[in-house]
Design a protein around this motif. Structure first.
Motif, PDB file in Angstrom:
ATOM      1  N   TYR A  99       0.663  -0.837   0.270  1.00  0.00           N
ATOM      2  CA  TYR A  99       0.376  -0.041  -0.281  1.00  0.00           C
ATOM      3  C   TYR A  99       0.735   1.166   0.094  1.00  0.00           C
ATOM      4  CZ  TYR A  99      -3.954  -3.060   1.235  1.00  0.00           C
ATOM      5  OH  TYR A  99      -4.747  -3.970   1.671  1.00  0.00           O
ATOM      6  N   LEU A 100       1.423   1.276   0.667  1.00  0.00           N
ATOM      7  CA  LEU A 100       2.498   2.304   0.667  1.00  0.00           C
ATOM      8  C   LEU A 100       3.702   2.892  -0.456  1.00  0.00           C
ATOM      9  CD1 LEU A 100       4.136   4.095   3.078  1.00  0.00           C
ATOM     10  CD2 LEU A 100       6.246   2.930   3.175  1.00  0.00           C
ATOM     11  N   GLU A 101       3.637   1.344  -1.233  1.00  0.00           N
ATOM     12  CA  GLU A 101       4.511   1.664  -2.889  1.00  0.00           C
ATOM     13  C   GLU A 101       3.105   2.023  -3.658  1.00  0.00           C
ATOM     14  OE1 GLU A 101       7.219   2.239  -5.638  1.00  0.00           O
ATOM     15  OE2 GLU A 101       7.571   1.392  -3.243  1.00  0.00           O
ATOM     16  N   PHE A 102       1.968   1.661  -3.629  1.00  0.00           N
ATOM     17  CA  PHE A 102       1.009   2.199  -3.867  1.00  0.00           C
ATOM     18  C   PHE A 102       1.336   3.871  -3.677  1.00  0.00           C
ATOM     19  CE2 PHE A 102      -2.985   4.413  -3.696  1.00  0.00           C
ATOM     20  CZ  PHE A 102      -3.673   3.684  -5.223  1.00  0.00           C
ATOM     21  N   TYR A 103       1.018   4.257  -2.585  1.00  0.00           N
ATOM     22  CA  TYR A 103       1.158   6.240  -2.530  1.00  0.00           C
ATOM     23  C   TYR A 103       1.802   6.488  -3.130  1.00  0.00           C
ATOM     24  CZ  TYR A 103       1.194  10.232   0.337  1.00  0.00           C
ATOM     25  OH  TYR A 103       1.284  11.232   0.317  1.00  0.00           O
ATOM     26  N   PHE A 104       3.375   6.072  -3.267  1.00  0.00           N
ATOM     27  CA  PHE A 104       4.306   6.414  -3.801  1.00  0.00           C
ATOM     28  C   PHE A 104       4.593   6.517  -4.927  1.00  0.00           C
ATOM     29  CE2 PHE A 104       7.443   5.241   0.162  1.00  0.00           C
ATOM     30  CZ  PHE A 104       6.793   5.866   1.153  1.00  0.00           C
ATOM     31  N   GLU A 105       4.011   5.626  -5.788  1.00  0.00           N
ATOM     32  CA  GLU A 105       3.688   5.728  -7.344  1.00  0.00           C
ATOM     33  C   GLU A 105       2.852   6.306  -7.150  1.00  0.00           C
ATOM     34  OE1 GLU A 105       4.229   5.108 -11.477  1.00  0.00           O
ATOM     35  OE2 GLU A 105       5.396   4.135  -9.184  1.00  0.00           O
ATOM     36  N   VAL A 106       1.116   6.797  -6.891  1.00  0.00           N
ATOM     37  CA  VAL A 106       0.473   7.798  -7.033  1.00  0.00           C
ATOM     38  C   VAL A 106       0.972   9.107  -6.976  1.00  0.00           C
ATOM     39  CG1 VAL A 106      -1.602   9.025  -6.179  1.00  0.00           C
ATOM     40  CG2 VAL A 106      -1.419   6.674  -6.036  1.00  0.00           C
ATOM     41  N   VAL A 107       2.016   9.613  -6.212  1.00  0.00           N
ATOM     42  CA  VAL A 107       2.074  11.053  -5.981  1.00  0.00           C
ATOM     43  C   VAL A 107       3.382  11.585  -6.972  1.00  0.00           C
ATOM     44  CG1 VAL A 107       4.097  11.599  -4.203  1.00  0.00           C
ATOM     45  CG2 VAL A 107       1.960  10.995  -2.988  1.00  0.00           C
ATOM     46  N   ARG A 108       4.205  10.028  -6.979  1.00  0.00           N
ATOM     47  CA  ARG A 108       5.190  10.091  -8.671  1.00  0.00           C
ATOM     48  C   ARG A 108       4.824  10.554  -9.567  1.00  0.00           C
ATOM     49  NH1 ARG A 108       7.135   4.972  -6.522  1.00  0.00           N
ATOM     50  NH2 ARG A 108       9.005   5.117  -5.530  1.00  0.00           N
ATOM     51  N   ARG A 109       3.447  10.131  -9.753  1.00  0.00           N
ATOM     52  CA  ARG A 109       2.907  10.858 -11.166  1.00  0.00           C
ATOM     53  C   ARG A 109       2.303  12.091 -10.524  1.00  0.00           C
ATOM     54  NH1 ARG A 109      -0.519   4.801 -13.351  1.00  0.00           N
ATOM     55  NH2 ARG A 109       0.985   3.344 -12.644  1.00  0.00           N
ATOM     56  N   THR A 110       1.511  11.650  -9.832  1.00  0.00           N
ATOM     57  CA  THR A 110       1.225  13.670  -9.576  1.00  0.00           C
ATOM     58  C   THR A 110       2.108  14.484  -9.363  1.00  0.00           C
ATOM     59  OG1 THR A 110      -0.619  12.365  -8.561  1.00  0.00           O
ATOM     60  CG2 THR A 110      -0.585  14.744  -8.031  1.00  0.00           C
ATOM     61  N   PHE A 111       3.749  14.540  -9.231  1.00  0.00           N
ATOM     62  CA  PHE A 111       4.334  15.299  -9.449  1.00  0.00           C
ATOM     63  C   PHE A 111       5.287  15.157 -10.170  1.00  0.00           C
ATOM     64  CE2 PHE A 111       5.671  14.861  -4.166  1.00  0.00           C
ATOM     65  CZ  PHE A 111       4.464  15.539  -4.087  1.00  0.00           C
ATOM     66  N   GLN A 112       4.846  14.583 -11.683  1.00  0.00           N
ATOM     67  CA  GLN A 112       5.372  14.386 -12.680  1.00  0.00           C
ATOM     68  C   GLN A 112       4.275  14.704 -13.659  1.00  0.00           C
ATOM     69  OE1 GLN A 112       5.932   9.884 -13.702  1.00  0.00           O
ATOM     70  NE2 GLN A 112       7.685  10.314 -12.627  1.00  0.00           N
ATOM     71  N   LEU A 113       2.945  14.704 -13.040  1.00  0.00           N
ATOM     72  CA  LEU A 113       2.152  15.842 -14.263  1.00  0.00           C
ATOM     73  C   LEU A 113       2.109  16.737 -13.590  1.00  0.00           C
ATOM     74  CD1 LEU A 113      -0.426  15.840 -15.866  1.00  0.00           C
ATOM     75  CD2 LEU A 113      -1.570  15.702 -13.095  1.00  0.00           C
ATOM     76  N   VAL A 114       2.487  18.125 -12.609  1.00  0.00           N
ATOM     77  CA  VAL A 114       2.388  19.156 -12.188  1.00  0.00           C
ATOM     78  C   VAL A 114       4.140  19.835 -12.742  1.00  0.00           C
ATOM     79  CG1 VAL A 114       3.234  18.925 -10.260  1.00  0.00           C
ATOM     80  CG2 VAL A 114       1.829  20.909 -10.374  1.00  0.00           C
ATOM     81  N   ALA A 115       4.658  19.043 -13.326  1.00  0.00           N
ATOM     82  CA  ALA A 115       5.798  19.317 -13.694  1.00  0.00           C
ATOM     83  C   ALA A 115       5.549  19.590 -15.313  1.00  0.00           C
ATOM     84  CB  ALA A 115       7.177  18.157 -13.712  1.00  0.00           C
ATOM     85  N   ALA A 116       4.558  18.754 -15.965  1.00  0.00           N
ATOM     86  CA  ALA A 116       4.561  18.964 -17.232  1.00  0.00           C
ATOM     87  C   ALA A 116       3.480  20.409 -16.934  1.00  0.00           C
ATOM     88  CB  ALA A 116       3.710  17.508 -17.749  1.00  0.00           C
ATOM     89  N   TRP A 117       2.406  20.096 -16.298  1.00  0.00           N
ATOM     90  CA  TRP A 117       2.251  21.471 -16.757  1.00  0.00           C
ATOM     91  C   TRP A 117       2.568  22.158 -16.841  1.00  0.00           C
ATOM     92  CZ3 TRP A 117      -2.418  20.203 -12.092  1.00  0.00           C
ATOM     93  CH2 TRP A 117      -3.172  18.786 -12.816  1.00  0.00           C
ATOM     94  N   GLN A 118       3.304  22.866 -15.768  1.00  0.00           N
ATOM     95  CA  GLN A 118       3.960  24.295 -15.237  1.00  0.00           C
ATOM     96  C   GLN A 118       5.328  24.399 -16.419  1.00  0.00           C
ATOM     97  OE1 GLN A 118       2.027  24.258 -12.419  1.00  0.00           O
ATOM     98  NE2 GLN A 118       3.790  26.168 -12.467  1.00  0.00           N
ATOM     99  N   SER A 119       5.389  23.384 -17.469  1.00  0.00           N
ATOM    100  CA  SER A 119       6.490  23.148 -18.354  1.00  0.00           C
ATOM    101  C   SER A 119       5.014  23.830 -19.999  1.00  0.00           C
ATOM    102  CB  SER A 119       7.012  22.795 -18.822  1.00  0.00           C
ATOM    103  OG  SER A 119       5.941  21.289 -19.572  1.00  0.00           O
TER     104      SER A 119
END
Length: 667
Positions: A277-297
């Motif tokens: 469950y922790l690894e799932f949470y980390f993966e959701v966080v990773r994807r979220t931060f990668q997404l917002v980086a793409a938005w900003q760019s």
């Protein structure tokens, strides 16, 4: 490619997750359930507005299917296909920082999950399909303008390479709904319209907040909260296991726990589950931060980053008052109801971080909350900052060397110059490809202690005196950028405080009274920000146009000197000019969905002409193209309404910021 009747439905979510025992669209709380079955409400005389070939291809549907009456009937909610099992999803959310309790699909109906010929699972929804138990005081309908905006934005972000839900088609009808468009007490009738939305799943952070205990600020609780927490203990593992097994198979591990196991084995099994469950949470966080980086760019502003609008798959979801930056302004707010600027462009990364904290709180019963929170800062640095800086280096054509600290400063300084001078975000980065690489120097490059190359003395000399020996297009870049900058008056208007200056001055007199400010929904930080905006606006009003032009030229030449020196490092490391330009033109879009482009399509569609929606869609399907035919076929200028007089037969004045932007004739 298949036909409608050949769609293979496998509605796994409804088979796996709890569904409310009561059917129908009666507005009500939905406890102890993830879904409530409800059928779409039919509309009168439905007709197709537009469809996305690439989105429909996810379902193996050919565009020829859109010519069929049955297609329009299905996509307007008037007809159900065999295998469809319509329902609405229950979720909660923190809206503008406050827990809002039960929200749910108030205008969206899940139709089912399609398995395509490649074995991929795609959930399909109709947005605007009528009342559901979650509609609250609304009517469950969407209108043509909001439907077109969602359709175009979904496809625009997809073709920019940014993770997003997809939009298969738009239908409209003769069913009328009443909307107060300008919120001025003058409602009008508009046509009920629907969007077919497509994604692997529309589960969001708020899906896991249905168990939240009464909030200390709002007093609201999730619909599945009970004091014993028995519902949460029963449902949350089922929900998590379904999501991980179905959408995160690389993380999924079947870990049975039996009552006849020894205590030691049960403890080990529980630890393994918590780690999963922790690894799932980390993966959701990773994807979220990668997404917002793409938005900003690309300068994309979502506008409503509530926890109920955050996808667990890291997709852009729920398009409302979004917008792309025109002139670069880090404080830009695209949502007019966001008085505090909570969801401004520059605030988006931090807001996503906060939302990830709320997700950890919702999952706390099944994961190690301490470890989850401890890793957030590290993941933010690793996934957001590194992703953002990697993209920005590519946007500047810095491909051979990585000088993290200096490159980050170069990017920040560029954005600062863009902000102060009023430069267009999209065009500035696109035009930077005009600045060619300097010639190869004859010296041996130096190096930093960490082994990365440093700028050569010759490069620094050339940078300091502003000369270029390469015969590059730097002069053309400067001419173009300097002729397109905002005027002092335009910047002054953009910098005005969000609250009325008189109200601001009154509130400042009570800035020492925290309780009084809180009662009016105002904080000291907000007052300070608004005061700074007012001061900047007044300073800009006093700025002379010629003085601004001189200061702008100096600022841009200063930044270009640093950029040339950095490009010299690239040359010394063996940079290839063709690869650099190809990379820059492949990551810096020529076109984005500016608000006026979307509005132009909406205005035509509301008069019954859907051709402009089709043209804009074709434009957005090729966002990196320099092909003038694409631009002219769309019948729009590059960065302003029909700015090309010769090709567009435009007789009005060309805005200052739009001069020289036509890719056909530069008029």
């Amino acid at each position: 490619m298949g036909v409608l009747e050949g769609l293979h439905f496998d509605n796994l979510a409804l088979r796996t997750l709890p569904v409310d025992t009561k059917d129908g669209n009666e507005r009500r709380p939905i406890p102890r359930a993830c879904y409530a079955r409800v059928k779409p409400t039919s509309v009168k005389n439905p007709r197709l507005v537009a469809a996305s070939p690439s989105a429909l291809a996810l379902l193996d549907l050919d565009m020829s299917e859109t010519d069929r009456k049955e297609f329009v009937e299905v996509m307007s909610g008037n007809m159900l296909l065999p295998g469809m099992d319509p329902a609405a999803h229950c979720y909660c959310g923190h809206q503008f920082g406050n827990f809002a309790g039960q929200l749910g699909d108030g205008a969206v109906i899940y139709l089912g999950e399609v398995i395509n010929s490649a074995g991929a699972r795609w959930e399909i929804q109709l947005k605007g399909a009528g009342l559901t138990p979650f509609s609250r005081q609304a009517d469950g309908r969407k209108v043509l303008r909001s439907s077109i905006r969602e359709f175009l934005a979904s496809e625009a972000l997809h073709h920019l390479g940014i993770a997003t839900t997809r939009a298969g088609c738009i239908t409209t009808s003769d069913t009328e709904v009443v909307r107060d468009v300008l919120y001025n007490g003058n409602p009008i009738s508009e046509r009920a319209s629907l969007v077919l939305r497509i994604a692997p799943t529309f589960f969001r952070f708020g899906s896991f907040e249905i168990f939240k205990k009464p909030d200390t600020q709002t007093g609201r609780a999730g619909p599945s909260y009970d004091e014993s927490r028995e519902t949460e203990k029963e449902m949350l593992p089922v929900m998590l296991n379904h999501i991980i097994k179905t959408y995160f198979p690389d993380i999924w591990e079947d870990i049975p726990v039996h009552t006849d196991q020894s205590v030691g084995l049960r403890i080990k099994a529980e630890d393994r589950r918590r780690n999963m469950y922790l690894e799932f949470y980390f993966e959701v966080v990773r994807r979220t931060f990668q997404l917002v980086a793409a938005w900003q760019s690309v300068g994309f502003c979502h506008g409503v980053l509530n926890t109920d609008n955050m996808s667990i798959l890291g997709l852009t979801i729920d398009y409302g008052p979004y917008g792309f930056l025109d002139r670069y302004d880090p404080e830009h707010v695209c949502n007019h109801s966001d008085d505090s600027g909570m969801y401004s462009y520059e605030a988006q990364p931090g807001r996503c971080f906060w939302n990830c904290e709320k997700l950890a709180e919702a999952l706390a019963p099944l994961l190690d909350a301490g470890r989850a929170r401890a890793q957030l800062d590290a993941l933010y640095a690793q996934e957001y900052h590194r992703t953002y800086q990697r993209i920005m280096r590519q946007k500047l054509g810095l491909l051979e060397l990585v000088d993290e600290e200096n490159d980050a400063a170069l990017v920040e300084d560029l954005l600062e110059v863009m902000h102060k001078t009023g430069a267009d975000f999209t065009n500035t980065f696109r035009w930077l490809a005009m600045v060619e690489l300097p010639p190869t120097s004859s010296h041996s490059s130096g190096s930093h202690p960490n082994g990365e190359a440093s700028a050569s003395p010759q490069a620094e000399d050339r940078a300091s005196n502003g000369t270029s020996t390469s015969g590059s297009g730097e002069g053309a870049f400067l001419e173009r950028i300097l002729s397109s900058l905002a005027t002092p008056q335009e910047l002054a208007e953009a910098a005005q405080p969000r609250m009325h200056p008189h109200s601001l001055r009154v509130l400042l007199q009570f800035s020492h009274n925290d309780l009084l400010l809180a009662s009016m929904g105002v904080t000291k930080d907000m007052l300070q920000q608004e005061s700074a905006r007012l001061q900047r606006s007044e300073e800009l009003k006093r700025l002379d146009l010629a003085a601004k032009a001189r200061a702008d030229a100096e600022a841009w030449r200063g930044w270009l000197r640093r950029y040339r020196a950095r490009l010299q490092q690239e040359v010394d490391a063996g940079a290839d000019a063709c690869r650099r330009i190809a990379t820059m033109n492949g990551i810096n879009p020529r076109y984005v969905l500016r608000n006026w482009i979307a509005q132009q399509a909406i205005d035509a569609a509301e008069k019954g002409d859907y051709n402009q929606v089709h043209r804009v869609l074709r434009l957005l399907e090729n966002p990196y193209s320099d092909d003038a035919a694409v631009n002219l076929d769309a019948n729009i200028g590059s960065n302003g309404k029909d700015v090309c007089k010769r090709e567009m037969q435009y007789d009005g004045p060309v805005p200052q910021w739009a001069k020289g932007l036509c890719v056909s004739c530069s008029s």
